[in-house]
Design a protein around this motif. Sequence first.
Motif, PDB file in Angstrom:
ATOM      1  N   LEU A  27      39.721  38.893  37.759  1.00  0.00           N
ATOM      2  CA  LEU A  27      39.606  40.123  38.534  1.00  0.00           C
ATOM      3  C   LEU A  27      40.054  41.284  37.652  1.00  0.00           C
ATOM      4  O   LEU A  27      41.089  41.215  37.013  1.00  0.00           O
ATOM      5  CB  LEU A  27      40.501  40.055  39.787  1.00  0.00           C
ATOM      6  N   GLU A  28      39.260  42.365  37.658  1.00  0.00           N
ATOM      7  CA  GLU A  28      39.558  43.510  36.793  1.00  0.00           C
ATOM      8  C   GLU A  28      39.859  44.738  37.635  1.00  0.00           C
ATOM      9  O   GLU A  28      39.128  45.037  38.579  1.00  0.00           O
ATOM     10  CB  GLU A  28      38.366  43.807  35.879  1.00  0.00           C
ATOM     11  N   THR A  29      40.937  45.445  37.299  1.00  0.00           N
ATOM     12  CA  THR A  29      41.264  46.716  37.939  1.00  0.00           C
ATOM     13  C   THR A  29      41.579  47.722  36.838  1.00  0.00           C
ATOM     14  O   THR A  29      41.705  47.350  35.678  1.00  0.00           O
ATOM     15  CB  THR A  29      42.481  46.572  38.876  1.00  0.00           C
ATOM     16  N   PRO A  30      41.748  49.016  37.174  1.00  0.00           N
ATOM     17  CA  PRO A  30      41.947  50.029  36.115  1.00  0.00           C
ATOM     18  C   PRO A  30      43.128  49.730  35.193  1.00  0.00           C
ATOM     19  O   PRO A  30      43.040  49.957  33.990  1.00  0.00           O
ATOM     20  CB  PRO A  30      42.169  51.312  36.900  1.00  0.00           C
ATOM     21  N   ARG A  72      57.962  40.358  42.620  1.00  0.00           N
ATOM     22  CA  ARG A  72      59.128  39.844  43.322  1.00  0.00           C
ATOM     23  C   ARG A  72      59.227  40.430  44.738  1.00  0.00           C
ATOM     24  O   ARG A  72      59.542  39.705  45.684  1.00  0.00           O
ATOM     25  CB  ARG A  72      60.389  40.221  42.530  1.00  0.00           C
ATOM     26  N   LEU A  73      58.966  41.708  44.870  1.00  0.00           N
ATOM     27  CA  LEU A  73      59.120  42.368  46.166  1.00  0.00           C
ATOM     28  C   LEU A  73      57.942  42.095  47.089  1.00  0.00           C
ATOM     29  O   LEU A  73      57.999  42.432  48.262  1.00  0.00           O
ATOM     30  CB  LEU A  73      59.285  43.879  45.953  1.00  0.00           C
ATOM     31  N   ASN A  74      56.860  41.504  46.564  1.00  0.00           N
ATOM     32  CA  ASN A  74      55.676  41.264  47.402  1.00  0.00           C
ATOM     33  C   ASN A  74      55.105  39.880  47.124  1.00  0.00           C
ATOM     34  O   ASN A  74      53.899  39.705  46.977  1.00  0.00           O
ATOM     35  CB  ASN A  74      54.600  42.324  47.117  1.00  0.00           C
ATOM     36  N   LYS A  75      55.992  38.870  47.064  1.00  0.00           N
ATOM     37  CA  LYS A  75      55.517  37.539  46.675  1.00  0.00           C
ATOM     38  C   LYS A  75      54.537  36.949  47.676  1.00  0.00           C
ATOM     39  O   LYS A  75      53.699  36.126  47.326  1.00  0.00           O
ATOM     40  CB  LYS A  75      56.716  36.595  46.531  1.00  0.00           C
ATOM     41  N   ASP A  76      54.626  37.389  48.961  1.00  0.00           N
ATOM     42  CA  ASP A  76      53.736  36.822  49.964  1.00  0.00           C
ATOM     43  C   ASP A  76      52.282  37.111  49.642  1.00  0.00           C
ATOM     44  O   ASP A  76      51.399  36.361  50.026  1.00  0.00           O
ATOM     45  CB  ASP A  76      54.102  37.377  51.348  1.00  0.00           C
ATOM     46  N   VAL A  77      52.030  38.189  48.920  1.00  0.00           N
ATOM     47  CA  VAL A  77      50.651  38.520  48.565  1.00  0.00           C
ATOM     48  C   VAL A  77      50.051  37.428  47.680  1.00  0.00           C
ATOM     49  O   VAL A  77      48.852  37.182  47.698  1.00  0.00           O
ATOM     50  CB  VAL A  77      50.613  39.882  47.838  1.00  0.00           C
ATOM     51  N   GLU A 105      48.923  47.533  44.926  1.00  0.00           N
ATOM     52  CA  GLU A 105      47.781  48.283  45.446  1.00  0.00           C
ATOM     53  C   GLU A 105      46.480  47.781  44.855  1.00  0.00           C
ATOM     54  O   GLU A 105      45.526  47.459  45.565  1.00  0.00           O
ATOM     55  CB  GLU A 105      47.937  49.779  45.106  1.00  0.00           C
ATOM     56  N   GLU A 106      46.452  47.692  43.525  1.00  0.00           N
ATOM     57  CA  GLU A 106      45.195  47.344  42.867  1.00  0.00           C
ATOM     58  C   GLU A 106      44.800  45.902  43.142  1.00  0.00           C
ATOM     59  O   GLU A 106      43.625  45.581  43.293  1.00  0.00           O
ATOM     60  CB  GLU A 106      45.302  47.595  41.351  1.00  0.00           C
ATOM     61  N   PHE A 107      45.832  45.014  43.243  1.00  0.00           N
ATOM     62  CA  PHE A 107      45.476  43.614  43.511  1.00  0.00           C
ATOM     63  C   PHE A 107      44.928  43.453  44.931  1.00  0.00           C
ATOM     64  O   PHE A 107      43.933  42.762  45.139  1.00  0.00           O
ATOM     65  CB  PHE A 107      46.696  42.709  43.318  1.00  0.00           C
ATOM     66  N   ARG A 108      45.565  44.112  45.902  1.00  0.00           N
ATOM     67  CA  ARG A 108      45.066  44.030  47.287  1.00  0.00           C
ATOM     68  C   ARG A 108      43.637  44.550  47.350  1.00  0.00           C
ATOM     69  O   ARG A 108      42.763  43.950  47.976  1.00  0.00           O
ATOM     70  CB  ARG A 108      45.952  44.871  48.201  1.00  0.00           C
ATOM     71  N   GLU A 109      43.398  45.656  46.677  1.00  0.00           N
ATOM     72  CA  GLU A 109      42.074  46.284  46.716  1.00  0.00           C
ATOM     73  C   GLU A 109      41.006  45.336  46.180  1.00  0.00           C
ATOM     74  O   GLU A 109      39.997  45.073  46.835  1.00  0.00           O
ATOM     75  CB  GLU A 109      42.126  47.555  45.865  1.00  0.00           C
TER      76      GLU A 109
END
Length: 128
Positions: A27-30, A72-77, A105-109
């Motif tokens: 997966l590629e993001t900016p 670390r702060l968003n491991k559930d993602v 942000e970019e990974f969720r998107e």
Amino acid sequence: MSPSFGREHRLRQRRDVARVFQHGQRLETPLFSFRILPKEEPTARLLVVAGRRLGGAVARNRVKRAVREGFRLNKDVFDHMDAVVIPRPGAARLRPGELSERLIEEFREVRDGQRNAAHQRGLRAEES
RNA sequence: GGAGACGGCCAGGGGGCCGCGGGGGAAACCCUGAGGAAGGUCCGGACUCCGCCGGGCAGGCUGCUCGGGGCAAUCCGAGAGGGGGCGACCCCUGGAAAGUGCCACAGAGAAGAGACCGCCAACGGCCCAUCUCGGGCGCGGGCAAGGGUGAAACGGUGGGGUAAGAGCCCACCGCCGGGGCCGCGAGGCUCCCGGGCAUGGCAAACCCCAGCCGGAGCAAGGCCAAAUAGGGAGGCGGUUGAGGAUGGCCCGUCCGAUGCCUCCGGGUAGGCCGCCUAGAUGAAUGGCCCUCCACGACAGAAUCCGGCCUACGGCCCUCUCCCUCA
RNA sequence: GGGGACGUGGUCUAGGCUGGACUAGGACACCGGAUUGUCACUCCGGAGACCGCGGGUUCAAAUCCCGUCGUCCCCG
């Protein structure tokens, strides 16, 4: 979920890393390039690859720490995944806190985009 | 106030929340956790292996003196000579009469050389004149002061001297050798004597002198040890001796077809030691908020230690020069 | 982490050890001209380099010395 980040959350073995690179989804993001491999085990594991293009040792360490902090702060993602994150050169210009937020942000998107595309492919398959 | 010079110091502090490496603990939890350059890898040492090394050649590093520290690299202090800066201060450093080599272009001449322009007409020659004094030419020649070339032209200034000139002679300055004095010494003084002067530059050219250096490097090296492949490893004795261990070469030394004895091991993935009072092995020091005037600069340990060099923010002491005010 | 090699026009390189007319040479590429109905080939001519950067030695440096930057290779 506790916001910890111990050894169990790190991708350490050579064969594990090779498996993610060979079979993982790209997966590629900016600012980042991701390699994601889904798995049965729920514990998310992370590897950050900070190449020399990012700068000297100080800049590379700063980027790695920021990426790990966001993870670390968003491991559930990242549950049920082995993830390799490769920051692009632009990432070194951001302040660490900002970089941590942009990671999520970019990974969720890009993940949601992939999910919708997969859903639409499924619909087209049904039609044909 | 502005430009500098020298030396030294610090490397954000405090608080809150969430986290990371290492150690201790049954647990709660406690302790601890990057730098002056950790950097570049330019030197040196420890350490490990090369059967570690014995001799020579080659090669490398260092290079004013004295004293001190250090195994060494090298550092510190005080000095010497030369150069730069108005100055505080800074920079350079063995040997060029041991030998070899090079000094392009320009220039007459570039190392004990040389005469293009020029100067001269004493000597020889020729011409004119001739009673005599002489005048001319610049052919043979004399000279190297002046011009000119060059990065560099074989002492400088002044005077005497001369046909013109020249250390040819003299004075002063400079130079060389010897003596004396001072200094441990590098050197200094210029007191005396001698020499009219011979001895250009480059050793970050070869080289010479003095001192030091075996080679490789922790991915060194050692241990445990799947799958797979598959027979070797060590010790002893030993004739010719190819070949090899050897690092760039030579000598020396050792190994070496084979025999006997002993042993079951070697090794990839992976793991452990080496690896440390930071001690990881995908590799740890961070994020957010508040506050102190303030984001602070350069920058992140990987076996350890000493030095060199490079990058960089701020503060302080002392000192120098300039401007202004009193 | 450790060891080693190399930086010269747009590209690939020679020269470096032994310093000097080296105005840094060559090939390909580029530009102009000739040839051809046109293009290619060929021929003639031309432009393009502060020799990675900064100091030093020297009268003089691409070359020698020191520092620095960059690229590449090897060792698990």
